[in-house]
Design a protein around this motif. Structure first.
Motif, PDB file in Angstrom:
ATOM      1  N   ASP A  66       3.182  -7.746  -4.380  1.00 11.60           N
ATOM      2  CA  ASP A  66       2.906  -8.965  -5.470  1.00 11.60           C
ATOM      3  C   ASP A  66       4.233  -9.555  -5.440  1.00 11.60           C
ATOM      4  OD1 ASP A  66       2.748 -10.774  -7.294  1.00 11.60           O
ATOM      5  OD2 ASP A  66       1.712  -9.313  -8.928  1.00 11.60           O
ATOM      6  N   PHE A  67       4.539 -10.829  -4.511  1.00 12.75           N
ATOM      7  CA  PHE A  67       5.552 -11.407  -4.628  1.00 12.75           C
ATOM      8  C   PHE A  67       5.508 -12.621  -5.578  1.00 12.75           C
ATOM      9  CE2 PHE A  67       5.304  -9.627  -0.189  1.00 12.75           C
ATOM     10  CZ  PHE A  67       6.316  -8.652  -0.268  1.00 12.75           C
ATOM     11  N   THR A  68       5.012 -12.530  -6.509  1.00 11.80           N
ATOM     12  CA  THR A  68       4.713 -13.654  -7.618  1.00 11.80           C
ATOM     13  C   THR A  68       6.235 -13.990  -8.136  1.00 11.80           C
ATOM     14  OG1 THR A  68       2.749 -13.129  -8.250  1.00 11.80           O
ATOM     15  CG2 THR A  68       3.996 -14.156  -9.712  1.00 11.80           C
ATOM     16  N   GLU A  69       6.827 -12.782  -8.621  1.00 12.71           N
ATOM     17  CA  GLU A  69       8.378 -12.985  -8.994  1.00 12.71           C
ATOM     18  C   GLU A  69       9.396 -12.778  -7.913  1.00 12.71           C
ATOM     19  OE1 GLU A  69      11.313 -10.272 -11.476  1.00 12.71           O
ATOM     20  OE2 GLU A  69       9.382 -10.130 -12.316  1.00 12.71           O
ATOM     21  N   SER A  71      12.470 -12.226  -7.975  1.00 10.02           N
ATOM     22  CA  SER A  71      14.012 -11.931  -8.010  1.00 10.02           C
ATOM     23  C   SER A  71      13.949 -10.596  -7.203  1.00 10.02           C
ATOM     24  CB  SER A  71      13.982 -10.989  -9.582  1.00 10.02           C
ATOM     25  OG  SER A  71      13.021  -9.878  -9.484  1.00 10.02           O
ATOM     26  N   GLU A  73      15.197  -7.677  -7.617  1.00  8.48           N
ATOM     27  CA  GLU A  73      14.621  -6.108  -7.985  1.00  8.48           C
ATOM     28  C   GLU A  73      13.157  -6.264  -7.727  1.00  8.48           C
ATOM     29  OE1 GLU A  73      16.261  -8.617 -10.197  1.00  8.48           O
ATOM     30  OE2 GLU A  73      17.996  -7.272 -10.204  1.00  8.48           O
ATOM     31  N   ASN A  74      12.587  -7.257  -8.072  1.00 12.60           N
ATOM     32  CA  ASN A  74      11.002  -7.365  -7.406  1.00 12.60           C
ATOM     33  C   ASN A  74      10.840  -7.185  -6.019  1.00 12.60           C
ATOM     34  OD1 ASN A  74       8.061  -7.272  -8.178  1.00 12.60           O
ATOM     35  ND2 ASN A  74       8.133  -9.362  -7.259  1.00 12.60           N
ATOM     36  N   LEU A  75      11.496  -7.941  -5.440  1.00 11.81           N
ATOM     37  CA  LEU A  75      11.386  -7.716  -3.787  1.00 11.81           C
ATOM     38  C   LEU A  75      11.812  -6.553  -3.325  1.00 11.81           C
ATOM     39  CD1 LEU A  75      13.192 -11.454  -2.792  1.00 11.81           C
ATOM     40  CD2 LEU A  75      10.498 -10.730  -2.704  1.00 11.81           C
ATOM     41  N   ASP A  76      12.799  -6.069  -3.717  1.00  7.54           N
ATOM     42  CA  ASP A  76      13.150  -4.459  -3.277  1.00  7.54           C
ATOM     43  C   ASP A  76      11.904  -3.548  -3.526  1.00  7.54           C
ATOM     44  OD1 ASP A  76      15.757  -5.245  -2.511  1.00  7.54           O
ATOM     45  OD2 ASP A  76      16.706  -4.574  -4.335  1.00  7.54           O
ATOM     46  N   ARG A  77      11.493  -3.797  -4.734  1.00  5.63           N
ATOM     47  CA  ARG A  77      10.136  -2.944  -5.203  1.00  5.63           C
ATOM     48  C   ARG A  77       9.189  -3.074  -4.213  1.00  5.63           C
ATOM     49  NH1 ARG A  77      11.519  -4.229 -10.613  1.00  5.63           N
ATOM     50  NH2 ARG A  77       9.927  -5.987 -10.338  1.00  5.63           N
ATOM     51  N   GLN A  78       8.797  -4.301  -4.028  1.00  2.00           N
ATOM     52  CA  GLN A  78       7.410  -4.632  -3.119  1.00  2.00           C
ATOM     53  C   GLN A  78       7.868  -4.131  -1.694  1.00  2.00           C
ATOM     54  OE1 GLN A  78       4.770  -5.298  -4.742  1.00  2.00           O
ATOM     55  NE2 GLN A  78       6.167  -5.468  -6.559  1.00  2.00           N
ATOM     56  N   ARG A  81       7.171  -0.220  -1.107  1.00  2.00           N
ATOM     57  CA  ARG A  81       5.908  -0.275  -1.040  1.00  2.00           C
ATOM     58  C   ARG A  81       5.247  -0.872   0.487  1.00  2.00           C
ATOM     59  NH1 ARG A  81       3.024  -2.958  -4.375  1.00  2.00           N
ATOM     60  NH2 ARG A  81       1.345  -1.356  -4.198  1.00  2.00           N
TER      61      ARG A  81
END
Length: 133
Positions: A66-69, A71, A73-78, A81
């Motif tokens: 999910d690349f909706t956000e 940021s 932090e979110n890019l690192d999380r995605q 995965r």
């Protein structure tokens, strides 16, 4: 008699191992590049769900990135995965812009890609093709 029993047991174990390793090799991970604001993503997700439903449970693993956000932090999380995929797989000419598609990955190797423009039957065919490689 004992040798025959041991030989039969060894053969059974070898066959079971071959079947299990074949089952593991025959699974497909589908990494979906998704964002809420992406129109093609809204079209693709239900098609992927419908296509995956045509396979035995566990054979198709849908992984929604999910690349909706956007940021850090979110890019690192995605990206953590994203399995065998690298951040560059979601970029074109250094710009992050690729959503509304999915990578087909078997055994850590990218075996294809599908997009929202395909019909469910075409996505099923792509899944089968990737599994057959």
């Amino acid at each position: 008699m004992l040798r025959t029993t041991i030989r039969a047991a060894a053969t059974a174990l070898a066959i079971a191992g071959a079947l299990l390793s074949g089952a593991a090799a025959a699974s497909l991970s589908v990494y979906i590049s998704y964002a809420d604001w992406c129109g093609p993503c809204q079209v693709l997700m239900p098609k992927l769900d419908a296509a995956a439903a045509r396979f035995p449970e566990g054979e198709i693993d849908l992984v929604k990135l999910d690349f909706t956000e956007m940021s850090v932090e979110n890019l690192d999380r995605q990206f953590a995965r994203a399995g065998p995929l690298a951040p560059g797989d979601f970029m074109e000419e250094g710009r992050f812009l690729k959503t509304g598609f999915a990578y087909l990955v078997v055994g850590g190797s990218v075996e294809g890609q599908v997009s929202a423009g395909l019909a469910v039957d075409d996505i099923v065919a792509q899944f089968r093709s990737a599994l057959d490689r």
